[in-house]
Design a protein around this motif. Sequence first.
Motif, PDB file in Angstrom:
ATOM      1  N   ALA A  87       0.828  -1.207   0.000  1.00 16.64           N
ATOM      2  CA  ALA A  87       0.000   0.000   0.000  1.00 16.64           C
ATOM      3  C   ALA A  87       0.864   1.260   0.000  1.00 16.64           C
ATOM      4  CB  ALA A  87      -0.935   0.001   1.207  1.00 16.64           C
ATOM      5  N   GLU A  88       1.945   1.244   0.779  1.00 15.96           N
ATOM      6  CA  GLU A  88       2.832   2.400   0.817  1.00 15.96           C
ATOM      7  C   GLU A  88       3.546   2.591  -0.511  1.00 15.96           C
ATOM      8  OE1 GLU A  88       6.832   4.092   3.100  1.00 15.96           O
ATOM      9  OE2 GLU A  88       5.759   2.380   3.938  1.00 15.96           O
ATOM     10  N   LEU A  89       4.039   1.510  -1.112  1.00 25.27           N
ATOM     11  CA  LEU A  89       4.759   1.619  -2.380  1.00 25.27           C
ATOM     12  C   LEU A  89       3.853   2.183  -3.473  1.00 25.27           C
ATOM     13  CD1 LEU A  89       6.728  -1.769  -2.464  1.00 25.27           C
ATOM     14  CD2 LEU A  89       7.522   0.468  -1.660  1.00 25.27           C
ATOM     15  N   VAL A  90       2.661   1.623  -3.586  1.00 25.44           N
ATOM     16  CA  VAL A  90       1.737   2.077  -4.629  1.00 25.44           C
ATOM     17  C   VAL A  90       1.299   3.514  -4.356  1.00 25.44           C
ATOM     18  CG1 VAL A  90      -0.501   1.663  -5.717  1.00 25.44           C
ATOM     19  CG2 VAL A  90       0.974  -0.272  -5.135  1.00 25.44           C
ATOM     20  N   GLY A  91       1.031   3.815  -3.092  1.00 29.99           N
ATOM     21  CA  GLY A  91       0.643   5.180  -2.741  1.00 29.99           C
ATOM     22  C   GLY A  91       1.728   6.185  -3.076  1.00 29.99           C
ATOM     23  N   ARG A  92       2.986   5.839  -2.779  1.00 33.17           N
ATOM     24  CA  ARG A  92       4.093   6.749  -3.080  1.00 33.17           C
ATOM     25  C   ARG A  92       4.233   6.967  -4.588  1.00 33.17           C
ATOM     26  NH1 ARG A  92       8.426   7.785   0.609  1.00 33.17           N
ATOM     27  NH2 ARG A  92       7.979   7.057   2.729  1.00 33.17           N
ATOM     28  N   PHE A  93       4.010   5.922  -5.378  1.00 32.63           N
ATOM     29  CA  PHE A  93       4.116   6.069  -6.832  1.00 32.63           C
ATOM     30  C   PHE A  93       3.124   7.112  -7.342  1.00 32.63           C
ATOM     31  CE2 PHE A  93       2.602   4.906 -11.082  1.00 32.63           C
ATOM     32  CZ  PHE A  93       3.788   4.957 -11.800  1.00 32.63           C
ATOM     33  N   PHE A  94       1.883   6.977  -6.951  1.00 28.11           N
ATOM     34  CA  PHE A  94       0.873   7.913  -7.439  1.00 28.11           C
ATOM     35  C   PHE A  94       1.008   9.289  -6.791  1.00 28.11           C
ATOM     36  CE2 PHE A  94      -1.180   3.889  -8.718  1.00 28.11           C
ATOM     37  CZ  PHE A  94      -1.390   4.192 -10.052  1.00 28.11           C
ATOM     38  N   GLU A  95       1.541   9.352  -5.573  1.00 28.14           N
ATOM     39  CA  GLU A  95       1.837  10.649  -4.975  1.00 28.14           C
ATOM     40  C   GLU A  95       2.899  11.393  -5.786  1.00 28.14           C
ATOM     41  OE1 GLU A  95       3.026   9.787  -1.014  1.00 28.14           O
ATOM     42  OE2 GLU A  95       1.007   9.209  -0.361  1.00 28.14           O
ATOM     43  N   ARG A 120      -3.830  -2.735  -7.906  1.00 26.74           N
ATOM     44  CA  ARG A 120      -3.332  -2.669  -6.536  1.00 26.74           C
ATOM     45  C   ARG A 120      -3.752  -1.363  -5.858  1.00 26.74           C
ATOM     46  NH1 ARG A 120      -3.503  -7.511  -5.931  1.00 26.74           N
ATOM     47  NH2 ARG A 120      -2.509  -7.231  -3.893  1.00 26.74           N
ATOM     48  N   ALA A 121      -3.824  -0.277  -6.616  1.00 26.21           N
ATOM     49  CA  ALA A 121      -4.335   0.979  -6.064  1.00 26.21           C
ATOM     50  C   ALA A 121      -5.793   0.823  -5.668  1.00 26.21           C
ATOM     51  CB  ALA A 121      -4.168   2.106  -7.085  1.00 26.21           C
TER      52      ALA A 121
END
Length: 267
Positions: A87-95, A120-121
Amino acid sequence: MSLALSEPVMVFDIETIPDTEGGRRIHGMAELDDAGVAKALSQLRVQKTGNDFLAHHLHRVVAISVVLATRDQLKVWSLGTPESGEAELVGRFFEGIERYCPVLVSWNGGGFDLPVLHYRALVHGVSAPRYWDIGDEDRAFRYNNYLSRFHWRHVDLMDVLAGYQMRANAPLDEVATLLGFPGKMGMSGAGVWDAWQGGDIQGIRNYCETDVLNTYLVFLRFERLRGRLSPEGLAREEARLAQLLAQADGGHLQDFLAAWRGAPAAG
């Protein structure tokens, strides 16, 4: 003429493993451990398609690596830490997309990485309005957005160089090697699951970073191909990357630089 960086460029790559939790839920495999679920998912996929490469929605992201290039900055890293959850990795990508609104660059990102990241998002409740904008919020995105195949806000180099013809697709490793770049170093995508089971998440992250470095070097050649870099501009951008790698702490980045030094000059 030098690299046009009025917008940041973000080259990205992901590494994945079987989503054993999701597979267990979908197929009722509560009695199986992760290794058993992964094996069963592979067998089901072979029965359905003839190969064991899982459907996009059954991949779990364990690493996302990025090369970020702006006029004033060049950086290569893996998002989060080795302990970061999906969740953190995917969130950071879109951030990162929300923050920089970059030109995304990938190798087969349209065919694999981005669809996986979409699922995954969705699983983790990530919000990414800038990424999904097709002109409703920013009119410029109507004519150049991340989602349309023939737009330039996401450059899938594999797709573009093949002329959007699947039968002309080529592996990144072979194209990079053809151009004199290091290509695969120390691992392949097929080895990620074994590395994960062995606890070698750092090795996976290192491998992912070498993949984005290969992709970035191919992208620079592509920018020369379409007239956005002169020979001198290409040499400057490659020298900027070489300097970054020479000053990097990671041994895998030093190894990449050493393997790259014999690359033939581009005219």
